[in-house]
Design a protein around this motif. Structure first.
Motif, PDB file in Angstrom:
ATOM      1  N   GLY A   1       0.760  -1.257   0.014  1.00 56.57           N
ATOM      2  CA  GLY A   1       0.074   0.130   0.186  1.00 56.57           C
ATOM      3  C   GLY A   1       0.754   1.253   0.037  1.00 56.57           C
ATOM      4  N   PHE A   2       1.850   1.267   0.808  1.00 58.11           N
ATOM      5  CA  PHE A   2       2.720   2.406   0.725  1.00 58.11           C
ATOM      6  C   PHE A   2       3.603   2.656  -0.423  1.00 58.11           C
ATOM      7  N   VAL A   3       3.905   1.540  -1.035  1.00 55.07           N
ATOM      8  CA  VAL A   3       4.485   1.520  -2.265  1.00 55.07           C
ATOM      9  C   VAL A   3       3.677   2.282  -3.450  1.00 55.07           C
ATOM     10  N   ILE A   4       2.127   1.836  -3.521  1.00 52.26           N
ATOM     11  CA  ILE A   4       1.543   2.353  -4.228  1.00 52.26           C
ATOM     12  C   ILE A   4       1.346   3.834  -4.232  1.00 52.26           C
ATOM     13  N   LEU A   5       1.273   4.195  -2.767  1.00 53.22           N
ATOM     14  CA  LEU A   5       1.063   5.659  -2.741  1.00 53.22           C
ATOM     15  C   LEU A   5       2.308   6.350  -3.086  1.00 53.22           C
ATOM     16  N   ALA A   6       3.637   5.922  -2.722  1.00 48.09           N
ATOM     17  CA  ALA A   6       4.657   6.561  -3.081  1.00 48.09           C
ATOM     18  C   ALA A   6       4.677   6.631  -4.901  1.00 48.09           C
ATOM     19  N   LEU A   7       4.438   5.511  -5.395  1.00 47.99           N
ATOM     20  CA  LEU A   7       4.512   5.387  -6.857  1.00 47.99           C
ATOM     21  C   LEU A   7       3.434   6.539  -7.574  1.00 47.99           C
ATOM     22  N   VAL A   8       2.191   6.567  -6.987  1.00 53.49           N
ATOM     23  CA  VAL A   8       1.311   7.622  -7.338  1.00 53.49           C
ATOM     24  C   VAL A   8       1.612   8.728  -7.228  1.00 53.49           C
TER      25      VAL A   8
ATOM     26  N   TYR B   1       4.701  10.072  -6.811  1.00 57.92           N
ATOM     27  CA  TYR B   1       5.992  10.393  -7.834  1.00 57.92           C
ATOM     28  C   TYR B   1       5.479  10.554  -9.263  1.00 57.92           C
ATOM     29  N   GLY B   2       4.723   9.680  -9.511  1.00 54.00           N
ATOM     30  CA  GLY B   2       4.176   9.569 -10.892  1.00 54.00           C
ATOM     31  C   GLY B   2       3.342  10.882 -11.375  1.00 54.00           C
ATOM     32  N   LEU B   3       2.560  11.483 -10.340  1.00 54.12           N
ATOM     33  CA  LEU B   3       1.655  12.640 -10.511  1.00 54.12           C
ATOM     34  C   LEU B   3       2.089  13.853 -10.042  1.00 54.12           C
ATOM     35  N   GLN B   4       3.217  14.086  -9.451  1.00 56.72           N
ATOM     36  CA  GLN B   4       3.620  15.245  -8.555  1.00 56.72           C
ATOM     37  C   GLN B   4       3.886  16.449  -9.697  1.00 56.72           C
TER      38      GLN B   4
ATOM     39  N   VAL C   1       2.505  18.771  -5.476  1.00 51.60           N
ATOM     40  CA  VAL C   1       2.712  17.756  -4.478  1.00 51.60           C
ATOM     41  C   VAL C   1       1.438  17.334  -3.571  1.00 51.60           C
ATOM     42  N   VAL C   2       0.721  18.463  -3.451  1.00 53.35           N
ATOM     43  CA  VAL C   2      -0.327  18.008  -2.585  1.00 53.35           C
ATOM     44  C   VAL C   2      -1.741  17.203  -2.970  1.00 53.35           C
ATOM     45  N   VAL C   3      -1.901  17.580  -4.229  1.00 60.09           N
ATOM     46  CA  VAL C   3      -2.985  16.816  -4.971  1.00 60.09           C
ATOM     47  C   VAL C   3      -2.445  15.309  -5.279  1.00 60.09           C
ATOM     48  N   ALA C   4      -1.108  15.285  -5.670  1.00 62.05           N
ATOM     49  CA  ALA C   4      -0.541  14.005  -5.748  1.00 62.05           C
ATOM     50  C   ALA C   4      -0.699  13.129  -4.674  1.00 62.05           C
ATOM     51  N   GLY C   5      -0.321  13.653  -3.416  1.00 64.36           N
ATOM     52  CA  GLY C   5      -0.316  13.145  -2.400  1.00 64.36           C
ATOM     53  C   GLY C   5      -1.589  12.600  -1.939  1.00 64.36           C
TER      54      GLY C   5
END
Lengths: 497, 338
Positions: free
Chosen positions: A228-235, A237-240, A245-249
């Motif tokens: 789950g955390f890896v998914i969070l980080a990938l999304v 990183y991909g979207l920022q 930053v905020v919306v991607a987070g």
């Protein structure tokens, strides 16, 4: 005409002389510090007399204490025999008989290696955070905690083997535990030696490792959480780059939440059925004593710092909604006593959750203690932010840094440095506050375990000894935290005042 | 991490919410475990020992109920509750029942929406004094300093007692039992008052028990018993009749050792009904017919549980007193198994 010869001319230099006795050494120090004025002398004498009066009773009481007895009555008997009737002495035997409950609570005896290993690894995980990138310090920490952990594992193994009939000691007799521990510490040591900066990955993974060691269960559950955390980080990183930053987070958090809530359990169940791998599951109602204090303290401390930073930034934000929410949260939480939060955790949450849910009480307490502590940390860090000169913010803007870059590279390093004493004293307070969980029936070391020990008819009536023992351990932990903060302040000192 | 567990638990709870609770009995059976609200540690009544096993008088009742409902006295989870959290813990469903020295009072039974289903120990507030004071009755305590726990009903009882006897006292308030004992030993108070069972345990552990006496006056009624949630009558019946089964067993001489044998050999119809040989008593409360036999075989009948935990052969040394069976002049009286 003879020139008159002087009657005395010194031809060689005099060697330096000892200063007068009243101006050097201990005498000078005493005169300056303790006996400088009549009033000071009087106060010194009074202080010494008071210290003498206290120590005169306390020291023999502690020193003459009985270390091996099976009950308070036996202690009294031994004291009466050796020191004569009507004499008082400590009965340390209660610590000898019940230390395992003060340390581990009700954790099953033959699984003691799990908290021990988790505790040893905790220091390896703290090392890279406290001494980032310092090969020598990290290697020393890994080495020392490795040796101590192995020693503790052997000690615990010996203790369990003694307490249990040999047939019962299944897991603890498993030498694999020791081998695994040696391998883990050796690996960490190698990493610390060669790539000390990489060791921080271990710190990031530690919450999962520690949780898994303590609670146990299927190995796939923490791995699923990690995914789950890896998914969070990938999304993120991909979207920022695209959305900021905020919306991607936020998007990352939502995706990860979808995984955690709907997907994870299905996947991990499948994996668990296919490859059942794991440790025995331990319910947290078996946690107690310092195990409980450390679980709550360490989890809340490590989680509240990042949350506190975000809240502090939120409070100083220009965005109305974020600012209002942050201010509302901080003021609400700070306005409510911790005990109220604990009661909410233990009793009220049960009303809100569906009936018959069994939401681990300790996790509930950790969550609320974390939120509580985060509000205080946020205010401490806001103090640090406020202390920074306006020029620092303007300089960051002038360099063309965006908000997050400015925070990361310029603002936060300085603000956090200013806030260190406040942050650490919050943490020390938080760690000591973990004893308040006794009020909701958890077995904290100070009240909970002590009460249980006293409920044993053998130890009923014992008073000071458990308190002193627990107090000593708390002091050691809090004192180390305070010393570390002083080291950090010295290390980060950049001004020339 | 924490968040994931939180969310995971929420998810799990959402799933479990589908099986909405029908009643505590069904919940306990579905869970396969009885959650018993217990004391945070009270000598003789309930506390974990050095090997982390819960033992005590109240604990054994929980185990008997566990044995009756689930067939295994070890399938009981003990949740320590404090004086402040106990009733809320029960009302919120955190525990299935409370067996932790709670006094049956009118307001607790009605206003708090709880049901006291019986009395497993009749207690009452007493006084302990040093023998050399020369006092033989609590009415001679005029002008005495009394150690008393704050915020308890004992404090109110004490005030009532002294007022009604028109004598004065100075309270020395203490936070807990251990502090009271220390203050009393240090001579900070002449008398120490709390429940008589607690006094006996305290006296037994004093350095010189013989130089202290417990005065004959018992100034309050403290019927202590198991508590369940109001409105769940089936579960209340299970708890009430498990306690009654233990009492009936003592009355009829059924013990842990001979229960199996009595079941096959006894001709007493009530014993046969109790042990599930005749009739179908268990089914009436949603249990099976051997339920009460298992309850008795878990830790013995009421008398055996009393003797093993707090009776005269233990260091606590409580006499049966009011807790003697009615046939022996006490108050413990079980309605018939019929």
């Amino acid at each position: 005409m003879a020139t008159p010869t002087p009657t005395f001319v010194r031809t060689e230099m005099l060697g330096p002389q000892e200063p007068p006795i009243s101006q050097s050494g201990a005498v000078k120090w005493l005169r300056e510090n303790l006996f400088s004025t009549p009033l000071n002398s009087l106060l010194t004498l009074l202080g010494l007399a008071f210290a003498y009066l206290v120590l005169r009773t306390v020291v023999p009481w502690a020193w003459n204490g009985v270390w091996s007895a099976s009950s308070l009555g036996e202690c009294r008997q031994i004291i009466a025999e050796t020191l004569g009737p009507d004499s008082h002495a400590a009965c340390w035997a209660v610590i000898g008989e019940r230390w395992q409950q003060f340390i581990f609570g009700f954790y099953p005896l033959d699984l003691y290696w799990r908290p021990v290993l988790a505790f040893g690894l905790l220091f390896c995980a703290l090392g890279p955070i406290l001494y980032f990138g310092q090969s020598g310090n990290n290697l020393r920490i890994v080495g020392a905690s490795g040796l101590l952990t192995l020693g503790a594992l052997l000690g615990v193994r010996h203790f369990v083997a003694k307490a249990n009939p040999p047939s019962d000691a299944i897991l603890s007799d498993n030498p694999m535990v020791l081998v695994i521990a040696v391998v883990i510490f050796a690996l960490l040591g190698v990493v610390a030696k060669l790539r000390p900066q990489k060791l921080v990955w271990f710190s990031i993974l530690y919450p999962l490792i520690g949780f898994y060691l303590l609670w146990g269960g299927s190995v796939w559950a923490p791995i699923g959480t990690l995914v789950g955390f890896v998914i969070l980080a990938l999304v993120w990183y991909g979207l920022q780059r695209q959305v900021g930053v905020v919306v991607a987070g936020g998007a990352g958090l939502v995706t990860a939440a979808v995984w955690w809530i709907w997907v994870q359990s299905a996947v991990t169940d499948k994996l668990n059925n296919a490859i059942p791998l794991g440790l025995l599951y331990e319910r947290s109602d078996q946690f107690g004593g310092f195990l409980l204090a450390f679980v709550i303290g360490v989890a809340a401390i490590s989680a509240s710092l990042p949350i506190g930073i975000l809240l502090a930034l939120g409070r100083r934000s220009d965005m109305f909604l974020i600012k209002t929410l942050s201010v509302g949260f901080i003021e609400f939480v700070r306005g409510v006593p911790l005990i109220t939060m604990l009661f909410v955790a233990s009793l009220l949450l049960q009303y809100f959750l569906p009936p018959q849910t069994n939401f681990d009480l300790i996790l509930r307490v950790i969550i609320l203690v974390t939120l509580f502590s985060a509000a205080y940390i946020a205010e401490v860090i806001r103090g640090g932010l406020a202390a920074l000169p306006r020029g620092q913010y303007e300089a960051a803007d002038a360099l063309g840094l965006d908000y997050w870059q400015a925070q990361r590279l310029i603002i936060m390093p300085q603000a956090l440095k200013i806030s260190i004493p406040g942050i650490v004293s919050s943490f020390i307070g938080l760690f000591k506050d973990t004893t308040l969980v006794a009020l909701v029936g958890l077995a904290d070391p100070l009240q909970g375990i002590t009460k249980i020990v006293r409920a044993d008819i053998n130890w009923k009536g014992i008073y000071w000894e458990p308190y002193l023992f627990v107090g000593l351990i708390f002091f050691a932990v809090c004192f180390s935290m305070s010393r570390y903060s002083m080291y950090l302040e010295r290390k980060l000192k950049r001004d020339h005042r | 991490m924490k968040k994931s567990v939180f969310l995971g638990t929420l998810a799990a709870s959402a799933l479990m919410a589908g099986f909405a609770s029908a009643g505590t009995l069904d919940d306990v059976k579905a869970r396969g475990e009885l959650i018993c609200g217990s004391n945070t540690g009270l000598t003789g009544f309930g506390a974990p020992d050095a090997n982390n096993n819960w033992t005590g008088f109240d604990v054994d009742l929980c185990r008997a109920i566990g044995a009756a409902v689930l067939g295994d006295p070890s399938k009981v989870k003990f949740v320590p509750t404090t004086g402040e959290t106990r009733f809320t813990a029960l009302a919120s469903g955190e525990v299935d029942l409370l067996v932790r020295n709670s006094t049956w009072t009118y307001s607790r039974d009605t206003d708090l929406k709880l049901d006291f289903v019986g009395v497993n120990y009749y207690d009452g507030q007493g006084f302990m004094v040093k023998k050399d004071l020369g006092i033989l009755s609590a009415k001679e305590l005029d002008g005495a300093t009394v150690c008393i726990q704050t915020g308890t009903t004992t404090e109110l009882n004490l005030a009532d007692f002294f007022k009604s006897n028109n004598i004065s006292y100075t309270p020395v308030t203490v936070a807990d039992d251990a502090e009271a004992q220390r203050q009393y030993m240090a001579g900070a108070c002449d008398a120490f008052t709390t429940d008589a069972s607690g006094l006996a345990a305290t006296r037994a552990t004093l350095p010189d028990p013989d130089s202290h006496i417990i005065l004959p006056e018992i100034i309050s009624k403290e019927p202590l018993g198991p508590v369940v949630r109001h409105g769940d009558n089936q579960w209340g019946d299970v708890v009430r009749w498990t306690l009654n089964a233990l009492l009936t067993a003592e009355e009829k001489g059924v013990t842990k050792a001979n229960a199996e044998e009595m079941a096959s050999s006894s001709t007493d119809p009530e014993v046969r009904r109790l042990l599930g040989v005749e009739g179908d008593m268990g089914a009436m409360t949603g249990l099976d017919k051997d339920a009460f036999k298992r309850a008795i075989m878990a830790n013995g009948n009421y008398g055996e549980i009393f003797a093993a935990n707090i009776g005269e052969s233990t260091p606590i040394g409580l006499a049966r007193g009011l807790n003697e069976l009615w046939t022996n002049g006490g108050l413990q009286y079980s309605p018939p198994f019929r």
